[in-house]
Enzyme design. Structure first.
Site, PDB file in Angstrom:
ATOM      1  N   ASP A  56     -37.031  33.133  -0.842  1.00 10.03           N
ATOM      2  CA  ASP A  56     -37.531  34.252  -1.994  1.00 10.03           C
ATOM      3  C   ASP A  56     -38.533  35.010  -1.516  1.00 10.03           C
ATOM      4  O   ASP A  56     -39.106  34.940  -0.354  1.00 10.03           O
ATOM      5  CB  ASP A  56     -37.862  33.391  -3.128  1.00 10.03           C
ATOM      6  N   ASN A 125     -44.435  25.148 -13.006  1.00  8.46           N
ATOM      7  CA  ASN A 125     -43.723  24.912 -14.256  1.00  8.46           C
ATOM      8  C   ASN A 125     -42.221  24.634 -14.042  1.00  8.46           C
ATOM      9  O   ASN A 125     -41.516  24.735 -14.768  1.00  8.46           O
ATOM     10  CB  ASN A 125     -43.566  26.762 -14.725  1.00  8.46           C
ATOM     11  N   HIS A 127     -40.287  25.497 -11.551  1.00 11.34           N
ATOM     12  CA  HIS A 127     -39.184  26.330 -10.941  1.00 11.34           C
ATOM     13  C   HIS A 127     -38.724  25.968  -9.711  1.00 11.34           C
ATOM     14  O   HIS A 127     -39.620  25.261  -8.618  1.00 11.34           O
ATOM     15  CB  HIS A 127     -39.690  27.873 -10.856  1.00 11.34           C
ATOM     16  N   GLU A 132     -36.828  30.628 -12.619  1.00  9.42           N
ATOM     17  CA  GLU A 132     -37.678  30.300 -13.662  1.00  9.42           C
ATOM     18  C   GLU A 132     -37.152  29.428 -14.822  1.00  9.42           C
ATOM     19  O   GLU A 132     -35.893  29.623 -15.291  1.00  9.42           O
ATOM     20  CB  GLU A 132     -38.453  31.539 -14.398  1.00  9.42           C
TER      21      GLU A 132
HETATM   22  O1  LIG Z   1     -43.827  30.376  -6.540  1.00  9.75           O
HETATM   23  C1  LIG Z   1     -43.374  29.360  -5.554  1.00  9.75           C
HETATM   24  O2  LIG Z   1     -43.687  28.248  -5.683  1.00  9.75           O
HETATM   25  C2  LIG Z   1     -43.115  27.167  -5.010  1.00  9.75           C
HETATM   26  C3  LIG Z   1     -43.895  26.139  -4.780  1.00  9.75           C
HETATM   27  O3  LIG Z   1     -45.201  26.565  -4.045  1.00  9.75           O
HETATM   28  P1  LIG Z   1     -46.153  25.802  -3.569  1.00  9.75           P
HETATM   29  O4  LIG Z   1     -47.166  26.613  -3.015  1.00  9.75           O
HETATM   30  O5  LIG Z   1     -47.231  24.709  -4.389  1.00  9.75           O
HETATM   31  O6  LIG Z   1     -45.468  25.046  -2.356  1.00  9.75           O
HETATM   32  C4  LIG Z   1     -42.455  27.954  -3.709  1.00  9.75           C
HETATM   33  O7  LIG Z   1     -41.509  26.749  -3.127  1.00  9.75           O
HETATM   34  C5  LIG Z   1     -41.799  28.933  -3.970  1.00  9.75           C
HETATM   35  O8  LIG Z   1     -40.867  29.254  -2.865  1.00  9.75           O
HETATM   36  C6  LIG Z   1     -42.455  30.178  -4.352  1.00  9.75           C
HETATM   37  O9  LIG Z   1     -42.000  31.150  -4.648  1.00  9.75           O
END
Ligand SMILES: O=C1O[C@H](COP(=O)(O)O)[C@@H](O)[C@H](O)[C@H]1O
Length: 228
Positions: A56, A125, A127, A132
């Site tokens: 992403d 949350n 995701h 989301e």
């Molecule tokens: O927003 C996001 O969060 C997830 C989790 O992030 P983290 O820093 O707690 O590992 C992440 O896997 C995702 O790719 C990212 O877009």
């Protein structure tokens, strides 16, 4: 957590050196990438044929920004293993046409996929990637409107410009992966992890869909385990 994930990943790449590896950004896979870099230093040939797709990306960050997923993955994994750009599929972090960019990645994935090993982290949350929680989940690559929770992710906290959207693989793209490894680590995740562990599958917790996948491994780190 990272050592175990690396062991699982290296087993796969030994079986299929040109596998398609989906790389998440953020804190959760940092240790795994370090293990992969260490393995590369010992024997480069093990992962030099690997193909990579980025999971992403944020929309709207300026050129040279250190907050993009691109920068994160390049620094932690791709540059240290001297990964070849022709073996990399990546949402363009500078695109001015995110919808077209998502369509392009979808086409690329249809040609080169499915993903062999998909590394994921979980958002506070629930995701997965930037899929989301909501009334519906989306199947293919798409532009996602981000929730407040996601916009407060540590990676972009100091960005200084308002962001609202991201580009992401869809739940169907993730689900088609032959193997999924969800890494659960990081602060503020106790509540969502408890919900996830109930094994109830709901679109209000996208990660819960992984309970339906035939080959998904979920690895929690000791810090998260200690909080439960
Ligand atoms: O927003 C996001 O969060 C997830 C989790 O992030 P983290 O820093 O707690 O590992 C992440 O896997 C995702 O790719 C990212 O877009």
């Amino acid at each position: 957590m990272s050592a175990l994930a690396a062991e699982l990943m290296m087993k796969e790449v030994e079986l299929r050196p040109d596998l398609l590896f989906c790389a998440a950004s953020g804190g959760s896979p940092t240790g795994l990438y370090q293990h992969m870099v260490d393995r590369y230093k010992e024997s480069p040939q093990v992962i030099e044929e690997m193909r990579v797709i980025k999971l992403d990306e944020w929309v709207g960050l300026p050129e040279g920004s250190r907050f993009t997923s691109e920068y994160d993955i390049q620094q932690k994994l791709l540059k240290p293993i001297q990964h070849r750009p022709d073996r990399y599929i990546s949402f363009d972090e500078l695109t001015l046409a995110p919808k077209d960019e998502c369509d392009r990645i979808q086409d690329e994935l249809e040609k080169s996929g499915p993903i062999d090993v998909c590394i994921l982290g979980i958002g506070v949350n629930g995701h997965l990637a930037l899929n989301e929680p909501g009334e519906f989940l989306q199947t293919y690559c798409h532009v996602a409107e981000l929730t407040e929770s996601t916009l407060s992710h540590g990676m972009i906290q100091e960005v200084g410009i308002p962001l609202s959207h991201g580009m992401t693989l869809g739940m169907g793209n993730i689900f088609e992966s032959k193997k999924i490894i969800l890494l659960i680590t990081g602060k503020g995740k106790k509540e969502i992890v408890e919900k996830f562990l109930t094994q109830q599958v709901t679109n209000t917790l996208p990660a819960s869909l992984l309970w339906l996948h035939p080959n998904a491994e979920v690895i929690l780190d000791n810090e998260v385990l200690g909080e439960l």
